[in-house]
Write an enzyme that holds these catalytic residues in place. Structure first.
Site, PDB file in Angstrom:
ATOM      1  N   GLU A 251       0.575 -16.367 -25.191  1.00  0.00           N
ATOM      2  CA  GLU A 251      -0.618 -16.404 -24.358  1.00  0.00           C
ATOM      3  C   GLU A 251      -1.362 -15.077 -24.374  1.00  0.00           C
ATOM      4  O   GLU A 251      -2.500 -14.999 -23.886  1.00  0.00           O
ATOM      5  CB  GLU A 251      -0.236 -16.772 -22.920  1.00  0.00           C
ATOM      6  CG  GLU A 251       0.561 -15.732 -22.154  1.00  0.00           C
ATOM      7  CD  GLU A 251       2.051 -15.721 -22.499  1.00  0.00           C
ATOM      8  OE1 GLU A 251       2.804 -15.012 -21.794  1.00  0.00           O
ATOM      9  OE2 GLU A 251       2.463 -16.403 -23.465  1.00  0.00           O
TER      10      GLU A 251
ATOM     11  N   CYS B 263       9.268  -7.213 -35.697  1.00  0.00           N
ATOM     12  CA  CYS B 263      10.728  -7.329 -35.744  1.00  0.00           C
ATOM     13  C   CYS B 263      11.308  -6.719 -37.004  1.00  0.00           C
ATOM     14  O   CYS B 263      12.522  -6.486 -37.072  1.00  0.00           O
ATOM     15  CB  CYS B 263      11.143  -8.797 -35.641  1.00  0.00           C
ATOM     16  SG  CYS B 263      10.649  -9.824 -37.039  1.00  0.00           S
TER      17      CYS B 263
END
Length: 499
Positions: A177, A282
């Site tokens: 979001e 990541c």
């Protein structure tokens, strides 16, 4: 506020009113740039229902028809690469060139998926018994869902949905979001490419939307990329609800530098891999393991390069690193610097008050930071910081460095820098990590290989994209067939055996 982002359901923007909304921030200025609707049970049910209704028709579409739609989608995304990059930069904060690179890496998976007629070939064995043939076919699993993080709002979803859709599955995406606009633009491009309504849907929101997908009886497979605690939750919840799950978690990626390495090359790589996208990825290198006696020299070279980095808004032509995604995240990352110093580390580069191109204003700014003499008991080493903080750890030998890396609970990516081929081969064989780079700091594989880590960096057995992705989004069906010779017949009650 200038924008309002809503869901994409059944081939068009959602027409209803959502009960809840969230703010979309512009990280470079700190201002609220718009709002995004949050999905509840009604919107999740509508998206899954649209996907379920579209499944029979898309499942039965020919492989050539699916490939044609994928080729058109690939061309449209490529044509709108700049527009997508600007959308991502405005909501995430990363520089436009970095965002464009993200779109390009996502396109590689779409290109891989264009080969679906070849990828879905099964196996065939003739005459396994007298006049009996056996073969296997790959069929779609049904409605698939993807839950993706803020750091790559285009690339990570594109690790999932091109392969899922190519295999004949409808898809429901729940993006972050924090930067939702790219996902809706991709949905519009799917529609323009000719994808039937309902095959690709987008619902925005928070945990309520996630849990709705994890528990929905008509969702058959769930893909996730994010932090390890959430990956563990996603895996446990979805599996308990009978779903196939691939949940990719967090990382603490080490870069091992041996004494024979080219230290200039290693320093360049450490800075590039540590501070690209403000460290919010990541596969970022967050720990440099320097084997004695090169620690001081390597750290000095890293500091020298960090001093030349330019921090600024994503759309500034001279910016190399943008702001962090939210103010809360910026403050959390910065807190690790004080904590590390209190625990005995040396703050070699302090990024808390960076010189920002055009002025910092009220943006979520944190410059590149380097912590030296970090030890494994420090929070800055143990935690996935997910920001522009590079830790330097000293090791007395290769064996000590390997013991350090192997003891880490994460196993996502790693790299070794050396000019010794034997040492590199030993490292790639021994290290307990899913993706390994040899003189390559960010070993993200090409789309026709699969992406994923080991240990606490992966929950489930399947990695993303590549053939593991194809297998994740399909089920194998074995068929044994006999077409009788008209001259053959008769009843036989014996147990069937190969003859």
């Amino acid at each position: 506020m200038t924008k309002h982002v809503t869901h994409w359901i059944g081939g068009k923007p959602f027409g209803g009113e959502s009960d809840r909304r969230g703010d979309i921030f512009e990280p470079a200025s700190g201002r609220v740039a718009g709002t995004v609707d949050f999905a509840g049970p009604r919107e999740v049910d509508a998206a899954v229902a649209a996907a379920k209704a579209a499944f029979p028709g898309w499942r039965d579409a020919s492989l050539s028809q699916r490939a044609k739609v994928l080729f058109r989608f690939r061309e449209l995304v490529d044509a709108h690469r700049g527009e997508l990059a600007r959308l991502i930069s405005s909501e995430h904060g990363k520089v436009v060139s970095d965002a464009a690179g993200e779109v390009a890496r996502g396109l590689e998976v779409a290109e891989f998926a264009c080969g679906i007629p070849h990828l879905l070939k099964g196996g065939f064995s003739e005459n396994v018994s007298s006049r009996v043939d056996a073969y296997s076919i790959l069929q779609p699993v049904g409605v698939a869902a993807g839950i993706t993080p803020f750091n790559f709002p285009a690339m990570v979803p594109m690790w999932m949905f091109p392969v899922a859709i190519a295999c004949g599955n409808p898809f429901v995406l729940k993006p972050s979001e924090k930067d939702p606009s790219a996902s809706v633009r991709l949905a519009e491009l799917w529609a323009e490419a000719g994808l039937p309504d309902g095959v690709f849907n987008v619902v925005h929101g928070d945990k309520a939307a996630v849990d709705g997908l994890l528990r929905h009886p008509d969702v058959k497979a769930v893909s996730f990329v994010g932090s390890t605690p959430i990956a563990r939750y996603i895996y446990a919840t979805a599996a308990a609800n009978g779903k196939r799950v691939q949940a990719l978690g967090g990382a603490k990626n080490h870069m091992l530098v041996l004494p024979d390495a080219d230290l200039d090359l290693a320093a360049d790589a450490a800075v590039s891999a540590g501070f690209g996208s403000a460290g919010e990825r990541c596969m970022a290198i967050s720990v440099v393991v320097a084997v004695d006696p090169v620690g001081d020299e390597l750290t000095a070279k890293i500091e020298e390069r960090v001093a030349g980095l330019r921090v600024g808004p994503g759309d500034h032509p001279e910016s190399q690193m943008g702001p962090l995604v939210t103010r809360a995240h910026r403050d959390k990352v910065a807190s690790y610097l004080d904590g590390a110093v209190a625990q005995g580390a040396t703050l070699a580069v302090d990024g808390r008050d960076p010189d920002v191109l055009g002025g910092a204003g009220d943006g979520f700014w944190l410059g590149p930071a380097v912590l030296d003499h970090v030890t494994p008991d420090m929070d800055a080493y143990r935690d996935e910081i997910f920001g522009p903080v590079l830790s330097v750890v000293r090791a007395g030998s290769y064996d000590a460095a390997m013991e350090l890396i192997s003891a880490n609970p994460y196993g996502n990516g790693t790299a070794i820098f050396t000019n010794d081929g034997g040492a590199a081969r030993r490292f790639q064989n021994e290290v307990e990590v899913g993706m390994v780079g040899v003189n390559v700091p960010i070993p993200v594989p090409m789309a026709y290989y699969s992406f994923g880590g080991w240990k606490d960096s992966l929950f489930g057995d399947s990695h993303a994209h590549g053939m593991e992705g194809v297998h994740f989004y399909t089920r194998t069906k074995a068929v044994t067939a006999r077409w009788l010779d008209p001259s053959h017949g008769g009843v036989n009650l014996g147990f069937p055996t190969s003859g």
